[in-house]
Write a protein that holds these residues in place. Structure first.
Motif, PDB file in Angstrom:
ATOM      1  N   ALA A  28       0.648  -1.263  -0.184  1.00  0.00           N
ATOM      2  CA  ALA A  28       0.007  -0.199   0.168  1.00  0.00           C
ATOM      3  C   ALA A  28       0.735   1.454   0.165  1.00  0.00           C
ATOM      4  CB  ALA A  28      -0.902   0.195   1.192  1.00  0.00           C
ATOM      5  N   SER A  30      -1.101   3.952  -1.164  1.00  0.00           N
ATOM      6  CA  SER A  30      -1.564   5.534  -0.420  1.00  0.00           C
ATOM      7  C   SER A  30      -2.386   5.684   0.431  1.00  0.00           C
ATOM      8  CB  SER A  30      -2.554   5.831  -2.291  1.00  0.00           C
ATOM      9  OG  SER A  30      -3.923   4.746  -1.831  1.00  0.00           O
ATOM     10  N   ARG A  31      -2.892   7.440   0.701  1.00  0.00           N
ATOM     11  CA  ARG A  31      -4.153   6.770   2.443  1.00  0.00           C
ATOM     12  C   ARG A  31      -5.262   6.437   2.255  1.00  0.00           C
ATOM     13  NH1 ARG A  31      -2.273  13.374   3.568  1.00  0.00           N
ATOM     14  NH2 ARG A  31      -0.371  12.607   4.196  1.00  0.00           N
ATOM     15  N   PRO A  32      -6.025   6.846   0.770  1.00  0.00           N
ATOM     16  CA  PRO A  32      -7.313   5.592   0.783  1.00  0.00           C
ATOM     17  C   PRO A  32      -6.666   3.919   0.704  1.00  0.00           C
ATOM     18  CG  PRO A  32      -7.223   7.362  -1.088  1.00  0.00           C
ATOM     19  CD  PRO A  32      -5.628   7.518  -0.455  1.00  0.00           C
ATOM     20  N   THR A  33      -5.839   3.480   0.710  1.00  0.00           N
ATOM     21  CA  THR A  33      -5.919   1.921   0.474  1.00  0.00           C
ATOM     22  C   THR A  33      -5.522   1.756   2.350  1.00  0.00           C
ATOM     23  OG1 THR A  33      -4.205   2.188  -2.025  1.00  0.00           O
ATOM     24  CG2 THR A  33      -4.241  -0.421  -0.103  1.00  0.00           C
ATOM     25  N   ALA A  35      -7.217   3.471   4.052  1.00  0.00           N
ATOM     26  CA  ALA A  35      -7.653   3.734   5.104  1.00  0.00           C
ATOM     27  C   ALA A  35      -9.002   2.389   4.892  1.00  0.00           C
ATOM     28  CB  ALA A  35      -8.874   4.638   4.365  1.00  0.00           C
ATOM     29  N   ILE A  36      -8.246   2.068   3.369  1.00  0.00           N
ATOM     30  CA  ILE A  36      -9.846   0.965   3.115  1.00  0.00           C
ATOM     31  C   ILE A  36      -9.134   0.018   3.853  1.00  0.00           C
ATOM     32  CG2 ILE A  36      -9.972  -1.083   1.683  1.00  0.00           C
ATOM     33  CD1 ILE A  36     -10.157   1.208  -0.622  1.00  0.00           C
TER      34      ILE A  36
END
Length: 53
Positions: A28, A30-33, A35-36
């Protein structure tokens, strides 16, 4: 780290329930990854606790 937590007042039972690293997905970037990954951990725990179907 464990001694530090004990100094803060956590007992062995509290410390045993700590799970980490939460939300870390191999590769991972990225922050979105991330967060998921964290949300997936929450969902898994909620399901095991019978809070969701």
């Amino acid at each position: 780290m464990i001694e530090w937590r004990k100094q803060l007042g956590f007992d062995d039972g509290d410390i045993a329930r700590i799970r980490s690293p939460i939300g870390l997905v191999p590769g991972a970037k990225s922050r979105p990854t991330l967060a998921i990954g964290i949300l997936a951990e929450f969902a898994s725990e909620a399901k095991q606790a019978g809070l969701i179907d």
